[in-house]
Design a protein around this motif. Sequence first.
Motif, PDB file in Angstrom:
ATOM      1  N   TYR A 146    -105.101  39.823  69.141  1.00  0.00           N
ATOM      2  CA  TYR A 146    -103.966  40.404  69.870  1.00  0.00           C
ATOM      3  C   TYR A 146    -102.652  40.116  69.150  1.00  0.00           C
ATOM      4  CZ  TYR A 146    -107.492  40.940  73.476  1.00  0.00           C
ATOM      5  OH  TYR A 146    -108.633  41.298  74.154  1.00  0.00           O
ATOM      6  N   GLU A 147    -102.601  39.014  68.407  1.00  0.00           N
ATOM      7  CA  GLU A 147    -101.385  38.701  67.665  1.00  0.00           C
ATOM      8  C   GLU A 147    -101.306  39.479  66.357  1.00  0.00           C
ATOM      9  OE1 GLU A 147    -100.198  34.281  69.160  1.00  0.00           O
ATOM     10  OE2 GLU A 147    -101.691  34.389  67.551  1.00  0.00           O
ATOM     11  N   ILE A 148    -102.440  39.725  65.732  1.00  0.00           N
ATOM     12  CA  ILE A 148    -102.385  40.472  64.469  1.00  0.00           C
ATOM     13  C   ILE A 148    -101.952  41.927  64.709  1.00  0.00           C
ATOM     14  CG2 ILE A 148    -104.722  41.435  64.270  1.00  0.00           C
ATOM     15  CD1 ILE A 148    -104.718  40.386  61.354  1.00  0.00           C
ATOM     16  N   GLU A 149    -102.169  42.424  65.921  1.00  0.00           N
ATOM     17  CA  GLU A 149    -101.717  43.778  66.227  1.00  0.00           C
ATOM     18  C   GLU A 149    -100.206  43.899  66.028  1.00  0.00           C
ATOM     19  OE1 GLU A 149    -103.426  46.374  66.832  1.00  0.00           O
ATOM     20  OE2 GLU A 149    -105.423  45.671  67.410  1.00  0.00           O
ATOM     21  N   ASP A 150     -99.457  42.834  66.386  1.00  0.00           N
ATOM     22  CA  ASP A 150     -98.002  42.857  66.222  1.00  0.00           C
ATOM     23  C   ASP A 150     -97.606  42.797  64.750  1.00  0.00           C
ATOM     24  OD1 ASP A 150     -97.730  42.906  68.971  1.00  0.00           O
ATOM     25  OD2 ASP A 150     -97.554  40.728  69.142  1.00  0.00           O
ATOM     26  N   LEU A 151     -98.453  42.183  63.926  1.00  0.00           N
ATOM     27  CA  LEU A 151     -98.119  42.006  62.517  1.00  0.00           C
ATOM     28  C   LEU A 151     -98.503  43.201  61.651  1.00  0.00           C
ATOM     29  CD1 LEU A 151     -99.027  38.292  61.633  1.00  0.00           C
ATOM     30  CD2 LEU A 151     -96.772  39.357  61.642  1.00  0.00           C
ATOM     31  N   VAL A 152     -99.423  44.031  62.118  1.00  0.00           N
ATOM     32  CA  VAL A 152     -99.947  45.120  61.292  1.00  0.00           C
ATOM     33  C   VAL A 152     -98.842  45.969  60.668  1.00  0.00           C
ATOM     34  CG1 VAL A 152    -101.230  47.302  61.368  1.00  0.00           C
ATOM     35  CG2 VAL A 152    -102.235  45.239  62.326  1.00  0.00           C
ATOM     36  N   PRO A 153     -97.804  46.386  61.422  1.00  0.00           N
ATOM     37  CA  PRO A 153     -96.763  47.212  60.787  1.00  0.00           C
ATOM     38  C   PRO A 153     -95.978  46.482  59.702  1.00  0.00           C
ATOM     39  CG  PRO A 153     -96.660  47.358  63.197  1.00  0.00           C
ATOM     40  CD  PRO A 153     -97.557  46.217  62.867  1.00  0.00           C
ATOM     41  N   LEU A 154     -96.026  45.140  59.695  1.00  0.00           N
ATOM     42  CA  LEU A 154     -95.246  44.352  58.740  1.00  0.00           C
ATOM     43  C   LEU A 154     -96.046  43.935  57.513  1.00  0.00           C
ATOM     44  CD1 LEU A 154     -93.498  42.008  61.336  1.00  0.00           C
ATOM     45  CD2 LEU A 154     -92.656  44.174  60.425  1.00  0.00           C
ATOM     46  N   LEU A 155     -97.368  44.033  57.587  1.00  0.00           N
ATOM     47  CA  LEU A 155     -98.216  43.535  56.504  1.00  0.00           C
ATOM     48  C   LEU A 155     -98.454  44.623  55.460  1.00  0.00           C
ATOM     49  CD1 LEU A 155    -100.766  41.376  58.523  1.00  0.00           C
ATOM     50  CD2 LEU A 155     -98.649  40.682  57.399  1.00  0.00           C
ATOM     51  N   ALA A 156     -97.370  45.096  54.886  1.00  0.00           N
ATOM     52  CA  ALA A 156     -97.453  46.140  53.874  1.00  0.00           C
ATOM     53  C   ALA A 156     -97.811  45.533  52.527  1.00  0.00           C
ATOM     54  CB  ALA A 156     -96.112  46.865  53.781  1.00  0.00           C
ATOM     55  N   PRO A 157     -98.373  46.315  51.599  1.00  0.00           N
ATOM     56  CA  PRO A 157     -98.631  45.800  50.253  1.00  0.00           C
ATOM     57  C   PRO A 157     -97.361  45.234  49.625  1.00  0.00           C
ATOM     58  CG  PRO A 157     -99.703  47.919  50.554  1.00  0.00           C
ATOM     59  CD  PRO A 157     -98.854  47.702  51.771  1.00  0.00           C
ATOM     60  N   GLY A 158     -97.500  44.064  49.011  1.00  0.00           N
ATOM     61  CA  GLY A 158     -96.360  43.379  48.412  1.00  0.00           C
ATOM     62  C   GLY A 158     -95.794  42.275  49.276  1.00  0.00           C
ATOM     63  N   THR A 159     -96.241  42.134  50.525  1.00  0.00           N
ATOM     64  CA  THR A 159     -95.748  41.055  51.381  1.00  0.00           C
ATOM     65  C   THR A 159     -96.212  39.714  50.828  1.00  0.00           C
ATOM     66  OG1 THR A 159     -95.833  42.482  53.346  1.00  0.00           O
ATOM     67  CG2 THR A 159     -95.755  40.100  53.711  1.00  0.00           C
ATOM     68  N   PRO A 160     -95.291  38.781  50.542  1.00  0.00           N
ATOM     69  CA  PRO A 160     -95.694  37.467  50.025  1.00  0.00           C
ATOM     70  C   PRO A 160     -96.348  36.608  51.116  1.00  0.00           C
ATOM     71  CG  PRO A 160     -93.384  37.968  49.531  1.00  0.00           C
ATOM     72  CD  PRO A 160     -93.836  38.944  50.561  1.00  0.00           C
ATOM     73  N   VAL A 161     -97.338  35.828  50.704  1.00  0.00           N
ATOM     74  CA  VAL A 161     -98.020  34.890  51.596  1.00  0.00           C
ATOM     75  C   VAL A 161     -98.149  33.557  50.862  1.00  0.00           C
ATOM     76  CG1 VAL A 161    -100.065  34.407  52.979  1.00  0.00           C
ATOM     77  CG2 VAL A 161     -99.323  36.787  52.654  1.00  0.00           C
ATOM     78  N   ILE A 162     -97.495  32.529  51.381  1.00  0.00           N
ATOM     79  CA  ILE A 162     -97.570  31.178  50.813  1.00  0.00           C
ATOM     80  C   ILE A 162     -98.593  30.388  51.623  1.00  0.00           C
ATOM     81  CG2 ILE A 162     -96.300  29.045  50.351  1.00  0.00           C
ATOM     82  CD1 ILE A 162     -93.762  30.754  50.123  1.00  0.00           C
ATOM     83  N   VAL A 163     -99.568  29.795  50.954  1.00  0.00           N
ATOM     84  CA  VAL A 163    -100.612  29.015  51.627  1.00  0.00           C
ATOM     85  C   VAL A 163    -100.575  27.600  51.064  1.00  0.00           C
ATOM     86  CG1 VAL A 163    -103.040  28.879  52.259  1.00  0.00           C
ATOM     87  CG2 VAL A 163    -102.008  31.116  51.769  1.00  0.00           C
ATOM     88  N   ALA A 164    -100.398  26.597  51.931  1.00  0.00           N
ATOM     89  CA  ALA A 164    -100.308  25.203  51.488  1.00  0.00           C
ATOM     90  C   ALA A 164    -101.024  24.304  52.488  1.00  0.00           C
ATOM     91  CB  ALA A 164     -98.851  24.780  51.345  1.00  0.00           C
ATOM     92  N   GLU A 165    -101.393  23.117  52.027  1.00  0.00           N
ATOM     93  CA  GLU A 165    -101.942  22.122  52.950  1.00  0.00           C
ATOM     94  C   GLU A 165    -100.873  21.679  53.930  1.00  0.00           C
ATOM     95  OE1 GLU A 165    -104.719  19.748  54.824  1.00  0.00           O
ATOM     96  OE2 GLU A 165    -105.040  21.279  53.276  1.00  0.00           O
ATOM     97  N   HIS A 166     -99.641  21.511  53.408  1.00  0.00           N
ATOM     98  CA  HIS A 166     -98.508  21.126  54.252  1.00  0.00           C
ATOM     99  C   HIS A 166     -97.302  21.994  53.898  1.00  0.00           C
ATOM    100  CE1 HIS A 166    -100.713  17.456  55.365  1.00  0.00           C
ATOM    101  NE2 HIS A 166    -100.952  17.291  54.075  1.00  0.00           N
ATOM    102  N   LEU A 167     -96.561  22.430  54.909  1.00  0.00           N
ATOM    103  CA  LEU A 167     -95.254  23.059  54.726  1.00  0.00           C
ATOM    104  C   LEU A 167     -94.205  22.060  55.192  1.00  0.00           C
ATOM    105  CD1 LEU A 167     -96.059  26.620  56.106  1.00  0.00           C
ATOM    106  CD2 LEU A 167     -95.678  26.012  53.716  1.00  0.00           C
ATOM    107  N   GLU A 168     -93.279  21.755  54.325  1.00  0.00           N
ATOM    108  CA  GLU A 168     -92.351  20.654  54.577  1.00  0.00           C
ATOM    109  C   GLU A 168     -90.924  21.166  54.613  1.00  0.00           C
ATOM    110  OE1 GLU A 168     -93.034  16.516  52.832  1.00  0.00           O
ATOM    111  OE2 GLU A 168     -91.466  17.339  51.530  1.00  0.00           O
ATOM    112  N   GLY A 169     -90.100  20.563  55.470  1.00  0.00           N
ATOM    113  CA  GLY A 169     -88.682  20.887  55.513  1.00  0.00           C
ATOM    114  C   GLY A 169     -88.398  22.171  56.267  1.00  0.00           C
TER     115      GLY A 169
END
Length: 365
Positions: A146-169
């Motif tokens: 149900y949450e990904i439905e809200d993101l679908v219009p924003l997840l266009a090709p070229g959208t950056p995705v940062i994946v980390a064990e920890h996000l700090e600051g």
Amino acid sequence: MPRLLFLLLTCLLFPLTASAAWTARLSAHAPEYFLAADKSRKLLFQVERQTKEPVVTRQFDCIHGRREGDKQKEGDLRTPEGVYFITHKITQKLDFMEYGPHAFNLNYPNPADRLRGKTGGGIWLHSKGQPIEGLTTRGCMAIDRYEIEDLVPLLAPGTPVIVAEHLEGAPFLPVPEKPQPAETPPQTDEGPAQAGSLPSQAEETPPPASGFFSFFRRNVEESPVRDNPQDIPGEEAPTPPAPETTTPLSAEGKRILNLTLLWMDNREQRSEVLFDLYDRENYPRAGRETFSALRKRLRADFTAQKELFLDREGIRLMEGPGYWVSCFMKSYMRKGTLHHGLQGLYWIPGEDGSFRIIGEVWIES
């Protein structure tokens, strides 16, 4: 003593540089819109730069691979860590219980991953056909359907995705819950029941960013800055005005920004100096193209690509585990057809400390 020698030889033969958990922090000149996943907290953040600084506009519960740690090889059931981009939406028929109604592919392995010998593929951001609580994936990231439905219009090709064990600051702090609106007192034809009880008019909130095109939104107040010597001697490039931002750009970030501008200068001028910005040894190892094939392709682009536009004011920087990524909008005409999309450059430092390009990503919109 034999046991000690065995451990020493093991460390020398199998260094652990790429498998260590990565803690990510945002750099100045971050994109206007991107996603960031914190594996330790099992959260996915939607980040937008509504002002000069990025802010978290939404956060989602997010599950990842069933085994902890950074992905190293195909089938290890781990989620990779680094800087990635959405390349396309998966259009094939999906197992609904496993992937839900939507799935988006990430460019894993990226050039830095391939250089480190990482294998595998098919790393997606998707949902599930069931509640995600208590579940894991085979290496992808998943949020509630149900949450990904809200993101679908924003997840266009070229959208950056940062994946980390920890996000700090900043801005990766818990998003405060929205206060419940107070009940409006009953009104009559003569006005409010009590003086001063009418709630103040809420300010209109700007609509959310629109993914790929928001990522390339031009902001004249955030032009790149050059205040370091060039890594490539004998080349000088114009110095744009310094950006206004409360987050200073690190020394390494300034070098990457300067080098990206130098790449643009030489690409526009069709200069052979462009090839000096590439890592001749590591570029073939990080991709599927030899260095000679790279030169042949770029020389062909010099003549085939017309009306080339490189968005200097739209350069965005992201720091990965041991590398940097710079990206910007690029458009050109070829055989009467307009091509427009994301150009990304992956940079790593060599033994002498100078940064060179080990790989590129081009995602056409």
